[in-house]
Write an enzyme that holds these catalytic residues in place. Structure first.
Site, PDB file in Angstrom:
ATOM      1  CE1 TYR A  53      -3.290  -2.699   0.258  1.00 25.97           C
ATOM      2  CE2 TYR A  53      -3.816  -2.342   2.636  1.00 25.97           C
ATOM      3  CZ  TYR A  53      -4.103  -3.035   1.469  1.00 25.97           C
ATOM      4  OH  TYR A  53      -4.746  -3.981   1.621  1.00 25.97           O
ATOM      5  CB  THR A 245     -21.612   5.152  -1.420  1.00 27.96           C
ATOM      6  OG1 THR A 245     -21.279   5.391  -2.628  1.00 27.96           O
ATOM      7  CG2 THR A 245     -20.634   4.479  -0.456  1.00 27.96           C
ATOM      8  CE  LYS A 247     -17.671   6.515  -3.966  1.00 21.02           C
ATOM      9  NZ  LYS A 247     -16.518   6.853  -3.197  1.00 21.02           N
TER      10      LYS A 247
END
Length: 348
Positions: A53, A245, A247
């Site tokens: 990451y 969500t 979105k």
């Protein structure tokens, strides 16, 4: 916040886990540190990272940056180290930005752990996970054409044995406390368990696989193994990579969102996904629920769930998630979610 056992280790973790894969790209170090403070204040004691990451995007230049950000927070908050359980992962075969893509082995395990310990600025990693199996995985949409072939079974088992021996050495040194898997199958998990019992080495405590209302591969063989063997699920992408969500409905692609950076959404973007999302959004609307809160609360009802790992690109997103941390779903809501799942099974 409910606390759940980390396998049979005696460690307990919150059933919500702060994911950190955007720390260092989409999330600045200052915001990442603020999120850590907020999560701990809300009762979350579990933080998940990986040596590879941040992502979105992933690059050679940023590999390890997330662990460094966590390490800088840890160095500034040394007295708080016992307040949270810290998890990270060993990248495996094919990840060219770490050890030139070398597979997980007795040779790479100590090197990878020492690197993570240094970046994290900690003396011990609480949960050390293998990011994906050396032999490959059906996860990340590879289930459509994955074939469990091309590997010699004896060689696979011999590698598992040498890895377990190497992990035991790291436990003995005090570098790690517990061992977990990620992107694993029922067969693979069962073999790690069998060999650990036979050898007296660290037992698998957890498995981190994708799980959400939109991705329920875990519901069958892995679920049964998880419950009976005390190998709890750490669910990544419990919000369906952001689809749940709402979105992205109606063709929307918010600037700076995952879809803006990764248009295919890691192979998740199919037309039928949007119909499934509509069905779950409708359930939330009928009951006056926030869809984010509903999706996370549903994950936490599953009998095999240890912790749902959520990611927050911004502090505002974390505030939104934490506002629903105490939500409990009614039987009526759960029944309607089940109906939506039957109407829209496995959209990706």
């Amino acid at each position: 916040m409910d606390m759940k056992p980390l396998g049979r280790t005696g460690i307990e973790v919150s059933d919500l886990c702060l994911g950190t894969m955007t720390f260092g790209t989409q999330t600045s170090e200052a915001d990442a540190h603020r999120q850590l403070d907020m999560a701990l204040a809300a009762g979350i004691n579990f933080v998940d990272a990986a040596e590879m990451y941040p992502v979105n995007p992933m690059s050679k230049e940023t590999v390890g940056r997330t662990e460094e950000i966590l390490g800088n927070w840890s160095a500034a908050n040394k007295a708080r180290r016992d307040e949270y359980i810290l998890a990270t992962k060993h990248s495996g075969a094919g990840f060219m930005h770490a050890r030139d893509g070398a597979a997980i082995s007795a040779e790479t395990i100590p090197v990878a752990i020492e690197g993570s310990l240094g970046r994290l600025q900690t003396e011990c990693i609480d949960l050390y996970q293998f990011h994906w199996p050396n032999r490959g995985s059906y996860m990340f949409r590879q289930n459509w054409d994955y074939a469990p072939s091309g590997h010699n079974t004896n060689e696979v088992l011999e590698n598992m044995q040498e890895c377990l021996e190497a992990l035991q050495q790291q436990v003995d040194k005090g570098n790690i406390r517990a061992f977990g898997l990620s992107n694993e199958s029922a067969w693979g998990t069962a073999q790690w368990l069998r060999l650990a019992e036979q050898m007296g080495t660290p037992r698998v405590a957890s498995v981190q696989n994708e799980y959400s209302l939109l991705c329920r591969h875990f519901d069958t063989d892995m679920a049964e193994l998880s419950v009976h063997e005390d190998v709890g699920l750490m669910a990544f992408s419990p919000l369906g990579a952001g689809f749940l969500t709402g979105k992205y409905q109606g063709g929307a692609v918010p600037k700076g969102s995952r879809m803006d950076l990764v248009p295919t959404m890691g192979g998740r973007k199919y037309e039928r996904v949007f119909g499934a999302v509509d069905a779950y959004l409708a359930v939330a609307e009928r009951h006056g629920l926030d869809p984010v809160h509903m999706a996370l609360a549903w994950c936490r009802t599953r009998p095999f769930m240890m912790s749902a790992i959520f990611g927050s690109t911004t502090v505002a997103q974390l505030e939104h998630i934490l506002a629903g941390k105490d939500l409990r779903l009614s039987d009526e809501v759960l029944a309607e979610i089940g109906q939506a799942h039957r109407a829209h099974p496995m959209p990706f």
